[in-house]
Design an enzyme around this catalytic site. Sequence first.
Site, PDB file in Angstrom:
ATOM      1  N   ARG A  74       0.829  -1.203   0.000  1.00 14.73           N
ATOM      2  CA  ARG A  74       0.000   0.000   0.000  1.00 14.73           C
ATOM      3  C   ARG A  74       0.871   1.262   0.000  1.00 14.73           C
ATOM      4  O   ARG A  74       1.798   1.375   0.816  1.00 14.73           O
ATOM      5  CB  ARG A  74      -0.915   0.030   1.224  1.00 14.73           C
ATOM      6  CG  ARG A  74      -2.009  -1.006   1.211  1.00 14.73           C
ATOM      7  CD  ARG A  74      -2.840  -0.961   2.478  1.00 14.73           C
ATOM      8  NE  ARG A  74      -3.474   0.326   2.655  1.00 14.73           N
ATOM      9  CZ  ARG A  74      -3.122   1.233   3.567  1.00 14.73           C
ATOM     10  NH1 ARG A  74      -2.116   0.983   4.384  1.00 14.73           N
ATOM     11  NH2 ARG A  74      -3.756   2.364   3.675  1.00 14.73           N
ATOM     12  N   LYS A 218      -8.130  -2.511   1.068  1.00 15.79           N
ATOM     13  CA  LYS A 218      -7.806  -1.749   2.264  1.00 15.79           C
ATOM     14  C   LYS A 218      -8.404  -0.340   2.231  1.00 15.79           C
ATOM     15  O   LYS A 218      -8.693   0.234   3.283  1.00 15.79           O
ATOM     16  CB  LYS A 218      -6.289  -1.672   2.445  1.00 15.79           C
ATOM     17  CG  LYS A 218      -5.667  -2.969   2.929  1.00 15.79           C
ATOM     18  CD  LYS A 218      -6.225  -3.413   4.274  1.00 15.79           C
ATOM     19  CE  LYS A 218      -5.461  -4.609   4.838  1.00 15.79           C
ATOM     20  NZ  LYS A 218      -6.055  -5.110   6.097  1.00 15.79           N
ATOM     21  N   HIS A 237      -9.472  -4.749  12.720  1.00 12.92           N
ATOM     22  CA  HIS A 237      -8.471  -5.418  11.904  1.00 12.92           C
ATOM     23  C   HIS A 237      -8.109  -6.708  12.636  1.00 12.92           C
ATOM     24  O   HIS A 237      -7.214  -6.737  13.482  1.00 12.92           O
ATOM     25  CB  HIS A 237      -7.250  -4.516  11.730  1.00 12.92           C
ATOM     26  CG  HIS A 237      -6.221  -5.062  10.794  1.00 12.92           C
ATOM     27  ND1 HIS A 237      -4.873  -4.958  11.025  1.00 12.92           N
ATOM     28  CD2 HIS A 237      -6.349  -5.696   9.613  1.00 12.92           C
ATOM     29  CE1 HIS A 237      -4.208  -5.522  10.032  1.00 12.92           C
ATOM     30  NE2 HIS A 237      -5.082  -5.982   9.168  1.00 12.92           N
ATOM     31  N   SER A 255       0.268  -7.412  10.274  1.00 13.39           N
ATOM     32  CA  SER A 255       0.723  -8.369   9.285  1.00 13.39           C
ATOM     33  C   SER A 255       1.916  -9.153   9.823  1.00 13.39           C
ATOM     34  O   SER A 255       2.850  -8.587  10.390  1.00 13.39           O
ATOM     35  CB  SER A 255       1.115  -7.624   8.003  1.00 13.39           C
ATOM     36  OG  SER A 255       1.588  -8.511   7.029  1.00 13.39           O
ATOM     37  N   LYS A 259      -2.498 -13.868  12.265  1.00 11.83           N
ATOM     38  CA  LYS A 259      -3.964 -13.809  12.228  1.00 11.83           C
ATOM     39  C   LYS A 259      -4.551 -14.896  11.336  1.00 11.83           C
ATOM     40  O   LYS A 259      -5.471 -15.610  11.717  1.00 11.83           O
ATOM     41  CB  LYS A 259      -4.442 -12.444  11.702  1.00 11.83           C
ATOM     42  CG  LYS A 259      -4.217 -11.270  12.603  1.00 11.83           C
ATOM     43  CD  LYS A 259      -5.070 -10.074  12.208  1.00 11.83           C
ATOM     44  CE  LYS A 259      -5.072  -9.740  10.732  1.00 11.83           C
ATOM     45  NZ  LYS A 259      -3.752  -9.437  10.176  1.00 11.83           N
ATOM     46  N   THR A 260      -4.006 -15.001  10.106  1.00 14.45           N
ATOM     47  CA  THR A 260      -4.548 -15.967   9.150  1.00 14.45           C
ATOM     48  C   THR A 260      -4.258 -17.396   9.594  1.00 14.45           C
ATOM     49  O   THR A 260      -5.136 -18.267   9.592  1.00 14.45           O
ATOM     50  CB  THR A 260      -3.973 -15.712   7.749  1.00 14.45           C
ATOM     51  OG1 THR A 260      -4.359 -14.393   7.324  1.00 14.45           O
ATOM     52  CG2 THR A 260      -4.501 -16.725   6.749  1.00 14.45           C
ATOM     53  N   ASP A 274      -9.300 -11.210   8.307  1.00 15.35           N
ATOM     54  CA  ASP A 274      -8.656  -9.892   8.271  1.00 15.35           C
ATOM     55  C   ASP A 274      -9.519  -8.731   8.771  1.00 15.35           C
ATOM     56  O   ASP A 274      -9.043  -7.915   9.543  1.00 15.35           O
ATOM     57  CB  ASP A 274      -8.198  -9.588   6.843  1.00 15.35           C
ATOM     58  CG  ASP A 274      -7.136  -8.513   6.776  1.00 15.35           C
ATOM     59  OD1 ASP A 274      -6.372  -8.366   7.745  1.00 15.35           O
ATOM     60  OD2 ASP A 274      -7.050  -7.818   5.759  1.00 15.35           O
ATOM     61  N   ARG A 347       1.687 -12.008  -2.483  1.00 16.01           N
ATOM     62  CA  ARG A 347       0.336 -12.205  -1.954  1.00 16.01           C
ATOM     63  C   ARG A 347      -0.454 -13.203  -2.774  1.00 16.01           C
ATOM     64  O   ARG A 347      -0.169 -13.459  -3.941  1.00 16.01           O
ATOM     65  CB  ARG A 347      -0.415 -10.869  -1.948  1.00 16.01           C
ATOM     66  CG  ARG A 347       0.093  -9.867  -0.928  1.00 16.01           C
ATOM     67  CD  ARG A 347      -0.451 -10.152   0.450  1.00 16.01           C
ATOM     68  NE  ARG A 347       0.034  -9.221   1.452  1.00 16.01           N
ATOM     69  CZ  ARG A 347      -0.439  -9.157   2.689  1.00 16.01           C
ATOM     70  NH1 ARG A 347      -1.416  -9.978   3.055  1.00 16.01           N
ATOM     71  NH2 ARG A 347       0.049  -8.311   3.564  1.00 16.01           N
TER      72      ARG A 347
END
Length: 552
Positions: A74, A218, A237, A255, A259-260, A274, A347
Site C-alpha cells: 500500500r 484496504k 483489523h 501483518s 492472524k490468518t 482480516d 500475496r
Amino acid sequence: MSPSVADQLGARFGLDSVDVRAGLTQDELFAAAIAGDRGRTRIDGGEHDQKAFATALGTDGPLIFYSDPTCTGRPVQDTFAVAWPELVDDVWWKADFNQLDGDHYSGLLERVLAHLNERQAVLYTADVFCGWDPEFAIPYRLVSEYATHAYFANIMFPKGVRDDADRDAVGWTMINVPSFRCDPDRDGTRTDRAVIMDLRNRLGLVLGRADYCGVVKKTMFTVMNFVLPDAKQLTMHCSANVDDSGNSAILFGLSGTGKTTLSADPHRSLIGDDEHVWTETGVSNFEDGCYAKLIDLDKEAEPIIAAALSRGGTLIENVPALPGRDLADTDPQELDLADDSITENTRFAYPLSCNPHVAPGAKGPHPRTIVLLTADAFGVLPPVSILDRDEVMYHFVMGFTAKLAGTEVGVVEPQATFSACFGAPFMSHKPSVYAELLAHRMDAHSARCILLNTGWSGGPYGVGNRMSISHTRALLNAALNGDLDTVDTVRLPILGLRIPVSCPGVPDEVLNPRNTWSDPDVYDEAAVRLRDLFRQNFEEQGYASLGIKAML
C-alpha cells in the site's frame, strides 16, 4: 427498466465516452486481464508490458499479476482523505492518512474524468458489498482500467448480500486509473500517484502507479472504519472463528503476527481472516476472500493455502516466474514461494470458500475470547499474558509488534512497531473511538482477553528461536477453552504482565521468558529497553489524555 452501469456512470460522473464492461464472469475477466492489462512491471521496463498471466492450468488455476515495482504494498504516504470542513475534526490525520484540500481535489477529479473520456477508456466494473451483515453492508462498485482489479474485487468481497436499490444513497464507488499521472504542484498530492477517499461523496480515486491489489480492499476497510463507528459499531483489523458450541473468538494483529494461520483451525469454523465488525448481534466478516502472504509459505503447515494455489478464481501477486520458464508452462505448485526478488510482500487472493470450515454467512455470535497478537522480535514478551480490562485498552491502542532485522533496507536489528488498534493506517477515526467501543462490547459480553506472542524466545531474532507453533496453538486453545481463567499466575517484575505458571502441552519453563535466556541479567536489560519504548510511545501519542491508563 433500471439504468445500466454505463448509464449510471454517465449520469453521475459524465463518463460518456468510455467502454464499460460490466457483469463479466471471472473467466472473462481472467482473459481480459491477460489481453489488456498493460503497464510497468520492472523499474527499467516499458509502460506497455504485459501485467497479467495464466499458468499451465489456464482458467482452472490462478491469475498471476505483477504490480508496478514501486507499488508492491500500500502506498501509505500517498493516501489521502479530502479535508472537507465538516470532517476535519473527526478524522485521525497522520503520516499515512493525509489531508487533501477540497479545491485541489475538485479540480483533480474533473481532470481524471476528462482523461478517461479522452482516452475512450475500457473500464471494468465489479458490483459487490463491503460486509456480510445485511444491516450494515455497503454497496461497493469498483471501476477500473485493469480487469485484474475487478477480478480481485470479485474474489475479496461478497455479492448478493441484500438488494442494492440504495446504492445511489449509501453506496461507494472506486475509480481506479493507473494511466493517470498527478501533478503535485497542481493537484496537491505528494507524488504523481494518489489514493484518495472522499468521505462526503462516497468516492475513492486510485491514480497512477498504485496498482497493488491490496489498495482495492484496504481503501474500503478504511472507509468502513469511518462510517460504522459513527453508528456505534466496532470495526476491527482481526481474524475471527467460532466453535460448534457457538464460542467465537477474534484475533487482532498486524501483518505477520499469525492472524490468518491461527484462525485457520480444523476444529473451528472460520468467520474471516482480516476485517470484521462487532455489532449488537455479533461478529461478521467484511469480505468473501482471504489475501494471504506467500513468502516462505510452508505448504505442510498451511495446506489450505497450498491447495488453493491450484484453484481457479484465485490471484497470485508478485511471485516471480521460474528462471528460464514461461508462466504458461508452469504449474503454480512449482513456483518458488521463497523468491523475494520482486518483494517480500508476495500475496495470494482466494475465496473464503477454499477453507473447509467457514461459518454460515461469514458471521458468528459475540466473542468470548479476545486475542491480541504480537510478534516480539526482541524475545522479551512472554508467550501468553492474561489481561484485565485496563491492560486490554492499553495494549490495544499500543498495537505493538517488531520488525525483523533484514526485512527492510537499513533494519539491522529488531525495531519496535506501534500501530494503534493493530491497524493504524486503516483507522480513520482517532484510536480512542475504537478503544471505547471495544471496552463497551467486552463489558457487555464478559469477554476474556490474552496477549499472545508469536515472536521469539530465548533471545532476540538472530539469537533465540521463533515460538513453537505447537506451543502457540496449545496456549490459544487453553484460552479459548477457558483453561486460563482459573490457572495460577505470577506477575513479571519489569513488564508487569500476568502469566500462567502452567498450561497443558507447554513446558513450564517456556511460559516465563526470563527462564529461556542463557543470561537472565541480559534479559532484564532487554526488558527495560522494551518497557521504555512502550512508555515513550504512550507519551508521544498522548494516550493518557484519551483516558487510557499507563500499564508499563
